[in-house]
Design a protein around this motif. Structure first.
Motif, PDB file in Angstrom:
ATOM      1  N   LEU A  44       1.584  -0.993   0.200  1.00  0.00           N
ATOM      2  CA  LEU A  44      -0.234  -0.294   0.149  1.00  0.00           C
ATOM      3  C   LEU A  44       0.774   0.959  -0.298  1.00  0.00           C
ATOM      4  CD1 LEU A  44      -2.713  -0.861   2.682  1.00  0.00           C
ATOM      5  CD2 LEU A  44      -2.611  -0.767   0.064  1.00  0.00           C
ATOM      6  N   ILE A 103       1.896   1.717  -3.794  1.00  0.00           N
ATOM      7  CA  ILE A 103       1.474   2.699  -4.201  1.00  0.00           C
ATOM      8  C   ILE A 103       1.164   4.029  -4.181  1.00  0.00           C
ATOM      9  CG2 ILE A 103      -0.790   2.567  -5.644  1.00  0.00           C
ATOM     10  CD1 ILE A 103       0.738  -0.494  -6.272  1.00  0.00           C
ATOM     11  N   ASN A 108     -16.961  -4.226  -4.150  1.00  0.00           N
ATOM     12  CA  ASN A 108     -15.376  -4.384  -4.716  1.00  0.00           C
ATOM     13  C   ASN A 108     -16.158  -5.621  -5.409  1.00  0.00           C
ATOM     14  OD1 ASN A 108     -13.395  -3.954  -2.929  1.00  0.00           O
ATOM     15  ND2 ASN A 108     -13.998  -5.262  -1.631  1.00  0.00           N
ATOM     16  N   PRO A 118     -14.640  -0.450  -9.237  1.00  0.00           N
ATOM     17  CA  PRO A 118     -13.842  -1.436  -9.983  1.00  0.00           C
ATOM     18  C   PRO A 118     -14.039  -1.836 -11.469  1.00  0.00           C
ATOM     19  CG  PRO A 118     -14.909  -2.717  -8.296  1.00  0.00           C
ATOM     20  CD  PRO A 118     -14.861  -1.258  -8.213  1.00  0.00           C
ATOM     21  N   ILE A 125     -11.868   1.456 -12.596  1.00  0.00           N
ATOM     22  CA  ILE A 125     -10.422   0.796 -12.983  1.00  0.00           C
ATOM     23  C   ILE A 125      -9.955   0.030 -13.505  1.00  0.00           C
ATOM     24  CG2 ILE A 125      -8.596  -0.659 -11.459  1.00  0.00           C
ATOM     25  CD1 ILE A 125      -8.819   2.228 -10.009  1.00  0.00           C
ATOM     26  N   GLN A 126     -10.845  -0.940 -13.910  1.00  0.00           N
ATOM     27  CA  GLN A 126     -10.263  -2.602 -14.935  1.00  0.00           C
ATOM     28  C   GLN A 126     -10.161  -1.472 -16.182  1.00  0.00           C
ATOM     29  OE1 GLN A 126      -8.851  -5.055 -15.192  1.00  0.00           O
ATOM     30  NE2 GLN A 126      -9.626  -5.560 -16.909  1.00  0.00           N
ATOM     31  N   MET A 177      -1.475   4.532 -10.518  1.00  0.00           N
ATOM     32  CA  MET A 177      -1.205   4.812  -8.710  1.00  0.00           C
ATOM     33  C   MET A 177      -1.939   5.784  -8.353  1.00  0.00           C
ATOM     34  SD  MET A 177       0.650   2.599  -8.487  1.00  0.00           S
ATOM     35  CE  MET A 177       0.304   2.233  -9.921  1.00  0.00           C
ATOM     36  N   LEU A 205      -5.656   3.942  -7.935  1.00  0.00           N
ATOM     37  CA  LEU A 205      -5.757   2.384  -7.185  1.00  0.00           C
ATOM     38  C   LEU A 205      -5.560   3.552  -5.265  1.00  0.00           C
ATOM     39  CD1 LEU A 205      -2.913   0.270  -8.437  1.00  0.00           C
ATOM     40  CD2 LEU A 205      -5.640  -0.082  -8.045  1.00  0.00           C
ATOM     41  N   ALA A 258      -9.298   3.712  -4.938  1.00  0.00           N
ATOM     42  CA  ALA A 258      -9.763   3.334  -4.430  1.00  0.00           C
ATOM     43  C   ALA A 258      -9.676   2.327  -3.071  1.00  0.00           C
ATOM     44  CB  ALA A 258      -9.944   2.593  -5.150  1.00  0.00           C
ATOM     45  N   ILE A 259      -7.982   2.624  -2.709  1.00  0.00           N
ATOM     46  CA  ILE A 259      -7.673   2.037  -1.398  1.00  0.00           C
ATOM     47  C   ILE A 259      -8.736   2.934  -0.385  1.00  0.00           C
ATOM     48  CG2 ILE A 259      -5.805   1.159  -0.173  1.00  0.00           C
ATOM     49  CD1 ILE A 259      -5.230  -0.127  -2.624  1.00  0.00           C
ATOM     50  N   ILE A 270     -12.070   1.941   1.849  1.00  0.00           N
ATOM     51  CA  ILE A 270     -11.415   0.680   2.596  1.00  0.00           C
ATOM     52  C   ILE A 270     -10.870   0.786   3.325  1.00  0.00           C
ATOM     53  CG2 ILE A 270     -10.871  -1.949   1.925  1.00  0.00           C
ATOM     54  CD1 ILE A 270     -11.697  -1.187  -1.426  1.00  0.00           C
TER      55      ILE A 270
END
Lengths: 281, 300
Positions: B47, B50, B230, B249, B252-253, B268, B271, B274-275, B278
């Motif tokens: 983590l 990133i 998720n 998701p 991001i994909q 980056m 990401l 996105a984290i 959470i």
């Protein structure tokens, strides 16, 4: 009381049943039927018998090889995840200070979804491999190692929680009794602690088994099967059959049904293993 | 008599020395802490990696991946602004939030009622329903994926509201199973007392039973939140890429899958974004999450 409740079936169960029928029950039956048909949408199916199943196992479908790769990833991941998770849980149940902090940190990756997880590890692994002038997708062995690393990072914390709960339920008197009888730490672990946490071990083995076996998101994000579909796991193979090719929907559905049979076989084994333990206790 | 006295003493001594040994092995404890500290690094490292790279110029991420974002490497928030522009990330976060909260609320509300009914009312069809729900937990998504997507399309469910309906359907198995297990343990007398006091079945359920279900409801809510938030394949297949309703998701994909101009820096940054939700969710209700997940695992 039950009698007046009985009349309210529609109120209590209606919404769930309708949603369940749309999302699962009807599609499952349709899917079972379609696996014996040739079709491009659900309304233009023609019966072809077991053709799709035969075709699913032909080498060019790469279904069997993806099953083999999945089995390999699953076997190694199940072993390593459980070994590490148990060790960490064992360390964290020895009345050290700061246990809560470590537990919180180790569990966190479990909440991160497969797509984000896959790209995170792709970046890290590529950062290491670039020092050796290579990349994650240049060789299937890197993809394999990547998947095992990723699964470990994701699942160790989760399994650790279950093992901690199991270890905390081992009566202290048993450990003391073993110590009095002259057992050293290793003997106590092998002959007292591990037999006492067998139920947790069964749960963890099957949880890791089924989530590794069904892995999809992280596989898609990490390598998407590269190089040359060599790191494609079963779930990804099925999805690719449906959505990256045309005219093989029936084969995809047949593969999906085989996948379902394998997964339910695993679940059945788990049920039997847990039942047997309940009898023994 | 004296022999047993001696044995007793020996036992106490042995127990004491065992205790003594546990607390006093300083080198052993030091090694344990060293191992745990190392593991902490292994778990937080990715983590931090990133996060660190999200502040570096896009080309330095592959050239000098382990360098700190200092001096020439540092680009401030450039990656964040370009990533946000490419993905419309806050929009995706909004839809992820709406779909997750909506789906979890609907799942908890309706599956608790269903579980209560099929546990309390004994009939052939409630038994059958219970077994079908349990069966559905075993079936992998790929087995129903294609028909589900086509049927959802025909019924006009290719939108956030439709997603909530589909999540209720897919979440029903595990949630009904967990709720049923708990309802069985509630003594029937409580509900009978409520009926005698003049409660209708609905009043009994909402005033008496549902409040008692709260701890399980938290477990069910947490397990479903982690899953829906998720989930990638269902929203990708049902809602698709060309609509404004992309979830995190899917966004991001899509960003990573777009060939050609692959901006590592922006990736980056996204990401990290996105984290963050959470991590906030986890740190704010960590205790419930760990307990809920453990309870769910033992049942499932």
């Amino acid at each position: 009381m039950i009698k007046s409740l009985r009349r309210l079936a529609l109120v209590f169960t209606g919404p769930t049943i309708i949603a369940f029928a749309i999302a699962f029950a009807v599609p499952f039956l349709v899917g079972l039927y379609l696996s014996f048909c040739e079709f491009t949408t659900v309304t233009n199916a023609t019966w072809v018998g077991f053709d799709n199943y035969v075709r699913a196992f032909s080498p060019r479908e790469r279904f069997l090889s993806s099953l083999g790769f999945t089995a390999l990833v699953t076997a190694i991941a199940v072993l390593t995840v459980n070994l590490f998770a148990f060790t960490v849980a064992y360390l964290l149940t020895r009345k050290l200070r700061g246990t809560n902090f470590f537990r919180t940190v180790f569990f966190m990756p479990n909440l991160i979804g497969g797509i984000v997880l896959g790209y995170t590890w792709q970046t890290i692994i590529n950062a290491v491999l670039v020092q050796y002038q290579t990349t994650l997708i240049s060789d299937a062995k890197y993809g394999f190692i990547g998947l095992v690393l990723l699964l470990n990072w994701q699942m160790i914390g989760y399994m650790m929680i279950i093992y901690i709960a199991g270890l905390q339920n081992v009566p202290g008197e048993l450990i003391e009794a073993a110590a009095i009888d002259g057992a050293d730490k290793w003997q106590t672990l092998r002959h007292v602690t591990i037999p006492m946490v067998m139920p947790s071990i069964t749960i963890c083995l099957f949880l890791t088994l089924s989530s590794s076996f069904k892995l999809f998101d992280a596989n898609l994000a990490l390598t998407n099967g590269a190089p040359m579909r060599q790191t494609e796991m079963v779930a990804l193979n099925i999805v690719n059959t449906f959505f990256t090719r045309v005219g093989v929907e029936g084969v995809g559905q047949a593969k999906a049904m085989v996948f379902f049979l394998l997964v339910s076989g695993l679940a059945f084994l788990q049920l039997r293993a847990t039942r047997r333990q309940e009898v023994e206790q | 008599m004296s022999t047993s006295q001696h044995t007793g003493d020996a036992v106490v001594a042995a127990a004491k020395s065992a205790k003594h040994r546990d607390q006093q092995t300083r080198p052993g404890q030091f090694i344990t802490y060293a191992v745990l500290a190392l593991l902490t690094l292994v778990f937080i490292g990715p983590l931090l990696f990133i996060l660190m790279n999200s502040f570096k110029g896009r080309f330095f991420i592959s050239d000098a991946p382990f360098a700190l974002p200092l001096g020439d490497y540092f680009v401030g928030l450039t990656n964040y602004t370009s990533g946000l522009a490419r993905t419309n990330f806050f929009n995706a976060m909004g839809w992820s939030f709406v779909i997750t909260v909506g789906a979890v609320a609907v799942i908890v509300f309706f599956t608790a009622m269903t579980a209560y009914y099929i546990t309390r009312v004994k009939a052939w069809w409630t038994n059958a329903l219970y077994l079908i729900f349990v069966f559905s937990m075993v079936v992998p998504f790929q087995a129903v994926m294609f028909p589900t997507v086509k049927i959802a399309d025909m019924l006009g469910l290719s939108n956030p509201l439709g997603m909530i309906v589909l999540y209720l359907g897919f979440g029903a198995g595990l949630s009904v199973f967990i709720f049923s297990g708990f309802v069985k343990s509630i003594p029937l007398q409580i509900e009978e007392a409520a009926t005698i006091d003049g409660c209708s079945p609905l009043q009994t359920y909402f005033y008496i039973v549902f409040p008692m279900l709260k701890p399980v409801a938290i477990t069910v809510a947490i397990l479903n939140t982690m899953w829906v938030w998720n989930d990638y394949l269902l929203p990708y297949l049902v809602i698709g890429l060309s609509t404004p309703y992309k979830t995190i998701p899917v966004a991001i994909q899509m960003m990573a899958g777009s060939y050609g101009d692959n901006d590592m820096g922006a990736m980056m940054a996204m990401l990290v974004l996105a984290i963050i939700p959470i991590v906030i969710f986890y740190l704010s209700s960590q205790k419930y999450i760990i307990e809920g997940v453990a309870a769910g695992a033992v049942k499932g």
